[in-house]
Motif scaffolding. Structure first.
Motif, PDB file in Angstrom:
ATOM      1  N   GLY A  15       0.849  -1.164  -0.017  1.00  0.00           N
ATOM      2  CA  GLY A  15      -0.174   0.065   0.180  1.00  0.00           C
ATOM      3  C   GLY A  15       0.749   1.171  -0.082  1.00  0.00           C
ATOM      4  N   GLU A  16       0.394   2.357   0.527  1.00  0.00           N
ATOM      5  CA  GLU A  16       1.036   3.674   0.723  1.00  0.00           C
ATOM      6  C   GLU A  16       1.397   3.947   2.092  1.00  0.00           C
ATOM      7  OE1 GLU A  16       2.199   6.177  -1.210  1.00  0.00           O
ATOM      8  OE2 GLU A  16       1.520   5.099  -3.073  1.00  0.00           O
ATOM      9  N   GLU A  17       2.640   4.137   2.084  1.00  0.00           N
ATOM     10  CA  GLU A  17       2.930   4.669   3.541  1.00  0.00           C
ATOM     11  C   GLU A  17       2.780   6.198   3.857  1.00  0.00           C
ATOM     12  OE1 GLU A  17       6.834   1.716   3.550  1.00  0.00           O
ATOM     13  OE2 GLU A  17       6.592   3.055   5.401  1.00  0.00           O
ATOM     14  N   LEU A  18       2.319   6.257   5.137  1.00  0.00           N
ATOM     15  CA  LEU A  18       2.580   7.627   5.470  1.00  0.00           C
ATOM     16  C   LEU A  18       2.695   7.862   7.016  1.00  0.00           C
ATOM     17  CD1 LEU A  18      -0.108   8.954   7.001  1.00  0.00           C
ATOM     18  CD2 LEU A  18      -1.122   8.393   4.802  1.00  0.00           C
ATOM     19  N   SER A  19       3.290   8.814   7.345  1.00  0.00           N
ATOM     20  CA  SER A  19       3.344   9.254   9.021  1.00  0.00           C
ATOM     21  C   SER A  19       2.606   9.997   9.548  1.00  0.00           C
ATOM     22  CB  SER A  19       4.967   9.734   9.298  1.00  0.00           C
ATOM     23  OG  SER A  19       5.973   8.834   8.556  1.00  0.00           O
ATOM     24  N   PHE A  20       1.915   9.782  10.580  1.00  0.00           N
ATOM     25  CA  PHE A  20       0.653  10.479  11.255  1.00  0.00           C
ATOM     26  C   PHE A  20       1.410  10.860  12.730  1.00  0.00           C
ATOM     27  CE2 PHE A  20      -2.903  11.414  13.680  1.00  0.00           C
ATOM     28  CZ  PHE A  20      -3.826  12.124  12.860  1.00  0.00           C
ATOM     29  N   PHE A  21       1.107  12.118  13.057  1.00  0.00           N
ATOM     30  CA  PHE A  21       1.719  12.777  14.101  1.00  0.00           C
ATOM     31  C   PHE A  21       0.440  13.265  14.896  1.00  0.00           C
ATOM     32  CE2 PHE A  21       4.954  12.688  11.215  1.00  0.00           C
ATOM     33  CZ  PHE A  21       6.178  12.286  12.070  1.00  0.00           C
ATOM     34  N   ALA A  22       0.394  12.866  16.215  1.00  0.00           N
ATOM     35  CA  ALA A  22      -0.470  13.384  17.411  1.00  0.00           C
ATOM     36  C   ALA A  22       0.326  13.902  18.468  1.00  0.00           C
ATOM     37  CB  ALA A  22      -1.524  12.434  17.594  1.00  0.00           C
ATOM     38  N   ILE A  68      -1.539   2.296   4.211  1.00  0.00           N
ATOM     39  CA  ILE A  68      -2.877   2.566   3.580  1.00  0.00           C
ATOM     40  C   ILE A  68      -3.142   1.970   2.237  1.00  0.00           C
ATOM     41  CG2 ILE A  68      -4.574   4.230   2.945  1.00  0.00           C
ATOM     42  CD1 ILE A  68      -3.552   4.857   5.689  1.00  0.00           C
ATOM     43  N   ARG A  69      -4.175   1.133   2.217  1.00  0.00           N
ATOM     44  CA  ARG A  69      -4.538   0.343   0.958  1.00  0.00           C
ATOM     45  C   ARG A  69      -6.176   0.529   0.827  1.00  0.00           C
ATOM     46  NH1 ARG A  69      -2.878  -5.504  -1.326  1.00  0.00           N
ATOM     47  NH2 ARG A  69      -3.108  -4.924  -3.614  1.00  0.00           N
ATOM     48  N   GLY A  70      -6.482   1.066   0.066  1.00  0.00           N
ATOM     49  CA  GLY A  70      -8.183   1.356  -0.160  1.00  0.00           C
ATOM     50  C   GLY A  70      -8.635   1.838   1.062  1.00  0.00           C
ATOM     51  N   GLU A  71      -9.765   1.061   1.612  1.00  0.00           N
ATOM     52  CA  GLU A  71     -10.284   1.516   2.856  1.00  0.00           C
ATOM     53  C   GLU A  71      -9.450   0.553   4.245  1.00  0.00           C
ATOM     54  OE1 GLU A  71     -13.047   3.225   3.833  1.00  0.00           O
ATOM     55  OE2 GLU A  71     -12.361   4.066   1.883  1.00  0.00           O
ATOM     56  N   ARG A  72      -8.415   0.125   3.755  1.00  0.00           N
ATOM     57  CA  ARG A  72      -7.625  -0.693   4.737  1.00  0.00           C
ATOM     58  C   ARG A  72      -6.407   0.180   5.309  1.00  0.00           C
ATOM     59  NH1 ARG A  72      -7.769  -5.020   7.921  1.00  0.00           N
ATOM     60  NH2 ARG A  72      -6.127  -5.083   9.055  1.00  0.00           N
ATOM     61  N   LEU A  73      -6.426   0.133   6.610  1.00  0.00           N
ATOM     62  CA  LEU A  73      -5.411   0.917   7.361  1.00  0.00           C
ATOM     63  C   LEU A  73      -4.637   0.331   8.439  1.00  0.00           C
ATOM     64  CD1 LEU A  73      -6.625   4.468   8.613  1.00  0.00           C
ATOM     65  CD2 LEU A  73      -5.481   2.664  10.141  1.00  0.00           C
TER      66      LEU A  73
END
Ligand code: AMP
Ligand code: GLY
Length: 442
Positions: A190-197, A274-279
């Motif tokens: 899928g597509e990788e990304l980094s999320f920060f909180a 992330i791949r389609g609706e899958r996370l």
């Protein structure tokens, strides 16, 4: 407010740059700092893991807020030490930092909390690990359990490669004690990304997203590095997905940590696939990424010092974390040989000119000054960062500035952000070609 930043890389330079803009900050220290940081902050000759000495310093100088950059001191419990002495510090306790310092711990917590992540198994015994990979029917990823400078993960094409990775990590000790235990998990696409909180112990507030480029060469080829560049925001993370990440990943993780008696305060960095609706969560880090932090700080429009101080007091609000809608990109200039060995002590030219490019900051990562001359002093040397109304503009500015800088053997990836540009162009084309809804047709 007197603020102490702990660390010496591009991430800490970006943090000092942003903290120094806060009207509330009267004095900035950085331990140990670097030549770029030292123009903004008073250097303190203490290493990041010297917790007792750093505590003594913070107490003696009445520091109001300490901000920890790297993971190692966090994993060793620097926050616990400061808190025992009543000194305000932003970062997770040693127990909460296990989300990063033990992948087996993070996976077990995710399973318990229902956070989506790849199926996995944990092994302390190399023979058992080998038997497992030889009977698996799907591609696997082998991960050292402990901290390994981002290099302890082997994404395997074949069972043979997984067997080899087990030998390398568990028996030949490539990452020392960090590799005594391994996590073996299903390989995801899928597509990788980094999320920060950011979390204040009770609640979490989203900061934003970024995408890192780990392999050393263009087109994602070559060995993984600490990061060759990053951009922010990640274009495929829309508001709906962002809300899902908060609801399905960040909030249940923090609730599970609190339930274990290790409430999380600090930066929660989720590496996502992330791949389609899958996370799915690939990993957690408990600090800002480097060079993701440089890109995020180029977009940060609030008062970072007040936000981090509020997080320490358990009073973080959504309004405190404001990112500009602009795009930002950071490009690492690295030494010949990185990420294996690397050259040092080579003169660097052109930084002053690069800093004149509008909306550009040149953050120092591995530099030193000798006889008044700026020299290379590590793998990642400088992280040139730029902001623009859109990603294309930010990329142009970053490379315009990077191209003004020279040192012998300098290597730069030329394609930071270019995949995102292509994706956005593709999405725009798709939108254009979409047939008009029936009622709007003329
Ligand atoms: P980590 O340090 O766990 O983020 O892993 C480093 C890199 O390995 C990630 O950025 C991914 O590119 C890759 N990776 C980790 N876990 C997986 C997985 N389960 N499937 C595919 N790639 C992975
Ligand atoms: N750039 C990846 C990290 O900081 O972990």
């Amino acid at each position: 407010m007197k603020v102490l930043v702990i660390g010496k890389g591009g991430r800490e330079h970006a943090l000092c740059w942003k903290l120094g803009q806060s009207p509330a900050v009267t004095h900035l220290f950085c331990a140990p700092g670097n030549p770029g940081i030292n123009r903004l902050a008073e250097p303190v000759a203490l290493e990041p893991c010297a917790a007792a000495e750093l505590c003594d310093f913070a107490a003696a100088r009445s520091v109001d807020l300490t901000v920890v950059g790297p993971e190692e001191p966090l994993a060793l419990g620097i926050v616990d030490e400061f808190e025992r002495r009543g000194l305000p510090i932003f970062g997770p306790s040693g127990a909460a930092a296990r989300l990063e310092s033990s992948k087996a711990f993070a996976k077990a917590l995710m399973r318990e909390a229902g956070v989506p992540t790849a199926d996995y198994a944990v092994f302390d015994d190399a023979d058992a690990a080998r038997r497992y990979v030889l009977t698996s029917e799907r591609p696997l990823v082998v991960k050292a359990d402990g901290l390994a400078l981002g290099k302890g993960v082997v994404v395997c094409e074949t069972a043979g490669a997984a067997v080899e990775a087990i030998g390398h990590i568990m028996q030949r000790g490539a990452f020392g004690a960090a590799g005594r235990r391994v996590v073996i998990e299903q390989r995801l696409e899928g597509e990788e990304l980094s999320f920060f909180a950011l979390a204040d112990g009770a609640r979490a507030v989203k900061l934003g997203s970024a995408q890192d480029h780990k392999p050393v060469f263009d087109g994602d080829r070559g060995p993984n590095t600490g990061g060759m560049g990053a951009y922010s925001p990640a274009p495929h993370l829309d508001g709906r997905l962002e809300a899902r990440v908060m609801r399905e990943v960040v909030e249940p993780t923090l609730a599970a940590m609190a339930a274990r008696g290790a409430p999380f305060r600090g930066v929660l960095y989720a590496g996502l696939m992330i791949r389609g609706e899958r996370l799915d969560v690939l990993e957690f880090n408990v600090r800002f990424g480097d060079p993701e932090c440089e890109a995020l700080m180029m977009r940060f429009d609030g008062d970072l010092a007040l936000a981090l101080a509020a997080a320490v007091k358990g009073r973080l609000t959504d309004e405190m974390l404001r990112l500009s809608p602009a795009a930002a990109v950071s490009v690492a200039l690295v030494s010949r040989g990185y990420p294996a060995g690397c050259s040092r002590g080579l003169p660097i030219r052109g930084v002053d000119d690069a800093e004149q490019v509008p909306e550009v900051q040149v953050f120092h990562a591995g530099t030193a000054v000798k006889d008044g001359v700026l020299m290379t002093d590590g793998g990642r040397v400088l992280v040139v960062s730029a902001r623009g109304d859109n990603l294309a503009l930010a990329i142009d500015r970053a490379y315009q500035a990077a191209d003004m800088i020279r040192f012998e053997g300098m290597h730069v990836r030329r394609d930071i952000g270019s995949r995102a540009l292509k994706q956005m162009a593709g999405a725009a084309l798709e939108a254009e070609q979409k047939p008009q809804p029936w009622r709007e047709r003329k």
